[in-house]
Motif scaffolding. Structure first.
Motif, mmCIF file in Angstrom:
data_model
loop_
_atom_site.group_PDB
_atom_site.id
_atom_site.type_symbol
_atom_site.label_atom_id
_atom_site.label_comp_id
_atom_site.label_asym_id
_atom_site.label_seq_id
_atom_site.Cartn_x
_atom_site.Cartn_y
_atom_site.Cartn_z
ATOM 1 N N UNK A 92 0.781 -1.325 -0.173
ATOM 2 C CA UNK A 92 -0.013 0.040 0.033
ATOM 3 C C UNK A 92 0.689 1.076 -0.049
ATOM 4 N N UNK A 93 2.194 1.044 -0.127
ATOM 5 C CA UNK A 93 3.240 2.310 -0.417
ATOM 6 C C UNK A 93 3.562 2.677 -1.620
ATOM 7 N N UNK A 94 3.665 3.805 -2.159
ATOM 8 C CA UNK A 94 3.638 4.178 -3.684
ATOM 9 C C UNK A 94 4.974 3.679 -3.920
ATOM 10 N N UNK A 95 5.307 2.932 -5.107
ATOM 11 C CA UNK A 95 6.445 2.435 -5.514
ATOM 12 C C UNK A 95 7.325 3.625 -5.805
ATOM 13 N N UNK A 96 8.751 3.345 -5.674
ATOM 14 C CA UNK A 96 9.900 4.336 -6.266
ATOM 15 C C UNK A 96 9.613 4.753 -7.639
ATOM 16 N N UNK A 97 9.315 3.892 -8.605
ATOM 17 C CA UNK A 97 9.071 4.320 -9.910
ATOM 18 C C UNK A 97 7.794 5.480 -9.930
ATOM 19 N N UNK A 98 6.664 5.224 -9.189
ATOM 20 C CA UNK A 98 5.522 5.964 -9.127
ATOM 21 C C UNK A 98 6.081 7.444 -8.672
ATOM 22 N N UNK A 99 6.900 7.485 -7.805
ATOM 23 C CA UNK A 99 7.378 8.713 -7.132
ATOM 24 C C UNK A 99 8.229 9.510 -7.944
ATOM 25 N N UNK A 100 9.143 8.699 -8.771
ATOM 26 C CA UNK A 100 9.999 9.153 -9.765
ATOM 27 C C UNK A 100 9.076 9.846 -10.933
ATOM 28 N N UNK A 101 7.984 9.195 -11.164
ATOM 29 C CA UNK A 101 6.980 9.848 -12.440
ATOM 30 C C UNK A 101 6.530 11.074 -11.936
ATOM 31 N N UNK A 102 6.452 11.490 -10.873
ATOM 32 C CA UNK A 102 5.593 12.635 -10.653
ATOM 33 C C UNK A 102 6.518 13.906 -10.785
ATOM 34 N N UNK A 103 5.944 15.125 -11.527
ATOM 35 C CA UNK A 103 6.609 16.023 -11.967
ATOM 36 C C UNK A 103 7.275 16.845 -10.828
ATOM 37 N N UNK A 104 8.527 17.453 -10.965
ATOM 38 C CA UNK A 104 8.952 18.301 -9.995
ATOM 39 C C UNK A 104 8.783 19.963 -10.453
ATOM 40 N N UNK A 105 7.912 19.904 -10.970
ATOM 41 C CA UNK A 105 7.450 21.362 -11.392
ATOM 42 C C UNK A 105 6.149 21.680 -10.677
ATOM 43 N N UNK A 106 5.952 22.789 -9.733
ATOM 44 C CA UNK A 106 4.652 22.940 -8.797
ATOM 45 C C UNK A 106 3.277 22.697 -9.812
ATOM 46 N N UNK A 107 3.414 23.704 -11.007
ATOM 47 C CA UNK A 107 2.273 23.830 -11.574
ATOM 48 C C UNK A 107 1.785 22.449 -12.496
ATOM 49 N N UNK A 108 2.889 21.963 -12.802
ATOM 50 C CA UNK A 108 2.627 20.790 -13.583
ATOM 51 C C UNK A 108 2.095 19.609 -12.812
ATOM 52 N N UNK A 109 2.801 19.666 -11.712
ATOM 53 C CA UNK A 109 2.402 18.393 -10.488
ATOM 54 C C UNK A 109 0.911 18.612 -10.126
ATOM 55 N N UNK A 110 0.512 19.949 -9.769
ATOM 56 C CA UNK A 110 -0.793 20.180 -9.486
ATOM 57 C C UNK A 110 -1.815 19.790 -10.483
ATOM 58 N N UNK A 111 -1.527 20.128 -11.625
ATOM 59 C CA UNK A 111 -2.394 19.893 -12.935
ATOM 60 C C UNK A 111 -2.390 18.377 -13.020
ATOM 61 N N UNK A 112 -1.323 17.460 -12.865
ATOM 62 C CA UNK A 112 -1.450 16.148 -12.626
ATOM 63 C C UNK A 112 -2.388 15.615 -11.601
ATOM 64 N N UNK A 113 -2.249 16.027 -10.441
ATOM 65 C CA UNK A 113 -2.983 15.803 -9.262
ATOM 66 C C UNK A 113 -4.529 15.822 -9.554
ATOM 67 N N UNK A 114 -4.837 17.170 -10.127
ATOM 68 C CA UNK A 114 -6.155 17.368 -10.656
ATOM 69 C C UNK A 114 -6.676 16.223 -11.576
#
Length: 344
Positions: free
Chosen positions: A204-226
């Motif tokens: 039930x923990x996020x995989x390392x590959x999933x964490x790596x896939x998330x953007x390190x740019x705030x606006x892009x990350x928030x859009x992805x979360x939406x």
């Protein structure tokens, strides 16, 4: 099941306990930090435990005697905010935390070592007896997760069992003392790659590959979360903050992603500083939160301003609910991550 679904199931909405803990006529309740559970009535009691303020799941509590449902507003489409984000004060706190956390070294887990994630968790619980009388209280549980450097090896999960700790009336306290006289039983789960429930179950923990896939740019990350949370929760912005809280509470988010999550939270409309001296399980920090007017709760993140590390998260009632007064934290989790040379 994808990483997003696993992350959402990190919210332990439903109580867990071994059979011995609820031996007086109750079935063993086990979950995988998710709200998958079952509760059965005995000849004299019907019980169920839940975190009633997690409205994104909409089931308040259920039992063989009764089921109480909370209707939730489901957002069907992704609507990206065009207005201002967090208040200036909240944005400053979050951006300062981002700057501090990027300077804080992440734990290094060498071969043979374990990432040790200690958490204290509080949940609102409830029960309904054969006369439809409802009882409410708060449970606390200590948990420690040991994740090996090689995630394919055996993980170890220590749990104290849920301990009733807070009561709002004598009637509920007497009920719990009568039906849970044996008290909780601590237990340990083991599983390769976090598969604690046998072959085919998943961590039930996020995989390392999933964490790596998330953007390190705030606006892009928030859009992805939406996008990831589309159609879920009480509101677009509220569910985005819940997502950020869920991810941070795992204790496995690297510093650069923590910083980006803070900056993304600063872009969410309605986010404010809710408590400049927030105390959670004896640890103090600054609480950043957002109120859901429809369901009358507030989601908070509590951050240590000195190092930018997340202390934890909580959900707080903004109006009374049953015997629980406004201002009650009906759910919270603290998290602390270190490195251990051994596991139980």
């Amino acid at each position: 099941m994808d990483d997003l679904q696993l992350l959402r199931e990190m919210r332990n909405d439903i109580g867990t306990a071994p059979q011995a803990t609820l031996a007086r006529g109750r079935n063993k309740v086990m979950d995988r930090i998710s709200p998958a559970s079952s509760s059965k009535a005995t000849a004299t009691h019907a019980t169920a435990t839940a975190r009633p303020i997690r409205f994104k799941r909409r089931v308040l509590l259920a039992s063989a005697a009764a089921a109480l449902l909370v209707g939730g507003m489901v957002v069907a489409d992704v609507v990206k905010p065009t207005g201002p984000g967090a208040t200036a004060q909240a944005a400053e706190v979050l951006n300062n935390a981002a700057a501090a956390t990027i300077q804080t070294a992440d734990p290094v887990v060498n071969p043979g070592q374990y990432l040790k994630i200690q958490s204290t968790n509080l949940w609102a619980s409830a029960a309904v007896d054969e006369n439809q009388k409802e009882y409410q209280w708060l449970d606390t549980e200590k948990q420690t997760m040991y994740i090996p450097a090689d995630r394919n090896q055996e993980w170890v999960w220590e749990r104290s069992g849920r301990i009733p700790t807070t009561f709002f009336d004598d009637v509920s306290k007497e009920y719990v003392e009568r039906t849970q006289a044996a008290g909780p039983e601590a237990y340990v789960l083991r599983g390769a790659n976090g598969a604690f429930y046998g072959p085919g179950s998943e961590s039930t923990f996020p995989s390392l590959s999933y964490l790596d896939s998330l953007s390190r740019e705030p606006r892009a990350l928030l859009d992805d979360i939406y996008q990831k949370t589309s159609g879920k929760g009480q509101s677009v912005d509220g569910e985005a903050l819940v997502f950020i809280a869920d991810l941070l509470r795992t204790g496995v988010v690297p510093g650069d992603l923590r910083a980006t999550l803070y900056k993304a939270a600063a872009l969410i409309p309605g986010v404010t500083v809710t408590d400049e001296q927030a105390t959670l399980d004896g640890r103090k920090g600054i609480a950043i939160g957002r109120v859901e007017d429809f369901s009358h709760f507030r989601q908070d993140l509590i951050i240590d301003p000195q190092n930018g590390l997340p202390i934890g998260e909580r959900q707080v009632l903004t109006e009374p609910r049953g015997t629980m007064p406004a201002g009650t934290a009906t759910a919270w989790t603290t998290v602390e991550t270190t490195v251990s040379n051994t596991a139980p």
